[in-house]
Scaffold this motif. Structure first.
Motif, PDB file in Angstrom:
ATOM      1  N   VAL A 194      50.981  89.770  12.688  1.00  0.00           N
ATOM      2  CA  VAL A 194      49.969  89.897  11.650  1.00  0.00           C
ATOM      3  C   VAL A 194      50.498  90.797  10.535  1.00  0.00           C
ATOM      4  O   VAL A 194      50.599  92.018  10.699  1.00  0.00           O
ATOM      5  CB  VAL A 194      48.658  90.466  12.219  1.00  0.00           C
ATOM      6  CG1 VAL A 194      47.601  90.570  11.113  1.00  0.00           C
ATOM      7  CG2 VAL A 194      48.154  89.614  13.367  1.00  0.00           C
ATOM      8  N   ARG A 195      50.889  90.179   9.459  1.00  0.00           N
ATOM      9  CA  ARG A 195      51.366  90.846   8.242  1.00  0.00           C
ATOM     10  C   ARG A 195      52.546  91.787   8.479  1.00  0.00           C
ATOM     11  O   ARG A 195      53.655  91.534   8.035  1.00  0.00           O
ATOM     12  CB  ARG A 195      50.222  91.600   7.555  1.00  0.00           C
ATOM     13  CG  ARG A 195      50.628  92.141   6.184  1.00  0.00           C
ATOM     14  CD  ARG A 195      49.483  92.761   5.453  1.00  0.00           C
ATOM     15  NE  ARG A 195      49.892  93.256   4.154  1.00  0.00           N
ATOM     16  CZ  ARG A 195      49.082  93.823   3.276  1.00  0.00           C
ATOM     17  NH1 ARG A 195      47.791  93.964   3.574  1.00  0.00           N
ATOM     18  NH2 ARG A 195      49.543  94.240   2.112  1.00  0.00           N
ATOM     19  N   ASP A 196      52.332  92.911   9.189  1.00  0.00           N
ATOM     20  CA  ASP A 196      53.393  93.893   9.370  1.00  0.00           C
ATOM     21  C   ASP A 196      53.474  94.470  10.773  1.00  0.00           C
ATOM     22  O   ASP A 196      54.051  95.512  11.015  1.00  0.00           O
ATOM     23  CB  ASP A 196      53.215  95.051   8.376  1.00  0.00           C
ATOM     24  CG  ASP A 196      51.860  95.718   8.514  1.00  0.00           C
ATOM     25  OD1 ASP A 196      51.095  95.340   9.430  1.00  0.00           O
ATOM     26  OD2 ASP A 196      51.563  96.619   7.698  1.00  0.00           O
ATOM     27  N   HIS A 197      52.844  93.775  11.739  1.00  0.00           N
ATOM     28  CA  HIS A 197      52.913  94.275  13.116  1.00  0.00           C
ATOM     29  C   HIS A 197      52.689  93.133  14.103  1.00  0.00           C
ATOM     30  O   HIS A 197      52.145  92.082  13.752  1.00  0.00           O
ATOM     31  CB  HIS A 197      51.872  95.376  13.346  1.00  0.00           C
ATOM     32  CG  HIS A 197      50.453  94.875  13.246  1.00  0.00           C
ATOM     33  ND1 HIS A 197      49.832  94.643  12.032  1.00  0.00           N
ATOM     34  CD2 HIS A 197      49.546  94.543  14.212  1.00  0.00           C
ATOM     35  CE1 HIS A 197      48.603  94.213  12.245  1.00  0.00           C
ATOM     36  NE2 HIS A 197      48.409  94.137  13.560  1.00  0.00           N
ATOM     37  N   TYR A 198      53.122  93.363  15.348  1.00  0.00           N
ATOM     38  CA  TYR A 198      52.945  92.400  16.429  1.00  0.00           C
ATOM     39  C   TYR A 198      51.691  92.742  17.233  1.00  0.00           C
ATOM     40  O   TYR A 198      51.365  93.913  17.437  1.00  0.00           O
ATOM     41  CB  TYR A 198      54.143  92.421  17.387  1.00  0.00           C
ATOM     42  CG  TYR A 198      55.454  92.011  16.753  1.00  0.00           C
ATOM     43  CD1 TYR A 198      55.765  90.673  16.590  1.00  0.00           C
ATOM     44  CD2 TYR A 198      56.382  92.965  16.328  1.00  0.00           C
ATOM     45  CE1 TYR A 198      56.968  90.280  16.012  1.00  0.00           C
ATOM     46  CE2 TYR A 198      57.588  92.592  15.750  1.00  0.00           C
ATOM     47  CZ  TYR A 198      57.871  91.248  15.592  1.00  0.00           C
ATOM     48  OH  TYR A 198      59.060  90.874  15.025  1.00  0.00           O
TER      49      TYR A 198
END
Length: 299
Positions: free
Chosen positions: A57-61
């Motif tokens: 999600v955008r910048d993280h798992y």
């Protein structure tokens, strides 16, 4: 105990779909039946061969779909309790897994193990679905096998488990549905329903198959619509029907199993035709099936 191991022995996702159906019939606020045994997935699973899905999600798992292999307690529509062992087929340490299942069987007092599976076959979807029954004692067989003589086949964890449990004095039987090979990559609820009908007989259970039969009718309509719009694919199915019928007539009469004027299409011909077939049914413009979660020592 009903046993389904996803992976090798699951053309058309038939067995996995059947297991998921059993679990979904018993969904409660705490989940689809309490877990009474778990297996150490790290002992059996090859993560590089079958990589679990994750969400980025955008910048993280987040939302890692960890594989699980568990035993749950479920109840049939009449309230009869039974166990469901479901998850990915172990990639290694088969003998160790067999011993772990033996411990489950003996500790929980399991009297009979019933397995489900499915394999791709050169059969048309317009003919009756065939199922191969098997068991580690002849007395356990529910129906007759369509096979004659001896076959050498690739092994599976389920087949080894049936062999080992028989050696240890525990009953195990199972059913393998024959899936039209051109539909092997699609969800095929017709076969899931047929497998559960056999489980009802073998396990003396009652299962509500209403939703599966409805899904089967929808899939059948999708296939027929596609064939009506693609004459080249319909011709290949017709060739399979002719070969199948010739085989059945020969079996009944004891004559040769090959029809002299009805050759079966080659593998390459079938592959070319049904690459288009699968793309049409499961592509951007066709229905898309949600694949079941992959989920497997005993604790």
């Amino acid at each position: 105990m009903v046993l389904v191991l996803d992976g090798f022995l699951d053309a058309g996702n038939a067995a996995a779909h059947a297991a998921r159906h059993l679990a979904e019939l018993h969904v409660s606020p705490t989940g689809p039946g309490p877990v009474v045994a778990t297996f150490d997935v790290d002992q059996f699973h090859d993560y590089r061969a079958r990589r679990p899905a994750m969400t980025f999600v955008r910048d993280h798992y987040e939302d890692y779909d960890a594989p699980r292999l568990v035993v749950r307690v479920l109840r049939d529509t009449g309230g009869t309790p039974y166990l469901l062992l479901h998850g990915p087929e172990p990639d290694n340490r088969w003998e160790a897994f067999a011993r772990a299942v033996r411990e489950v069987v003996e500790r929980l007092g399991v009297t009979r193990v019933v397995a489900m599976g499915s394999v791709p076959m050169a059969v048309p979807h317009t003919r009756p679905l065939t199922i191969t029954p098997h068991a580690n004692r002849p007395e356990l067989l529910v129906g007759s096998s369509p096979w004659r003589g001896e076959l050498r086949i690739p092994s599976s964890m389920q087949s080894l488990l049936e062999l080992r449990l028989g050696e240890w004095g525990h009953d195990m039987l199972g059913f393998v549905a024959h899936i039209p090979h051109y539909l092997a990559q699609l969800d095929y609820p017709q076969a899931a329903a047929a497998l559960l009908e056999q489980v009802e007989l073998a396990g003396r259970l009652t299962v509500d198959l209403t939703d599966l039969h409805a899904a089967a009718r929808e899939r059948e309509a999708e296939i027929e619509t596609y064939l009506a719009e693609h004459a080249d694919v319909a011709e290949v199915v017709t060739a399979l029907e002719q070969q199948y019928d010739a085989f059945q007539r020969a079996e009944e009469s004891g004559a040769s199993l090959l029809a002299s004027d009805e050759p079966l299409p080659t593998g390459e011909e079938l592959g070319r035709e049904f690459e288009q077939f699968l793309a049409g049914l499961d592509g951007p413009d066709g229905p898309s099936d949600e694949r079941p979660d992959n989920g497997p020592g005993w604790s």
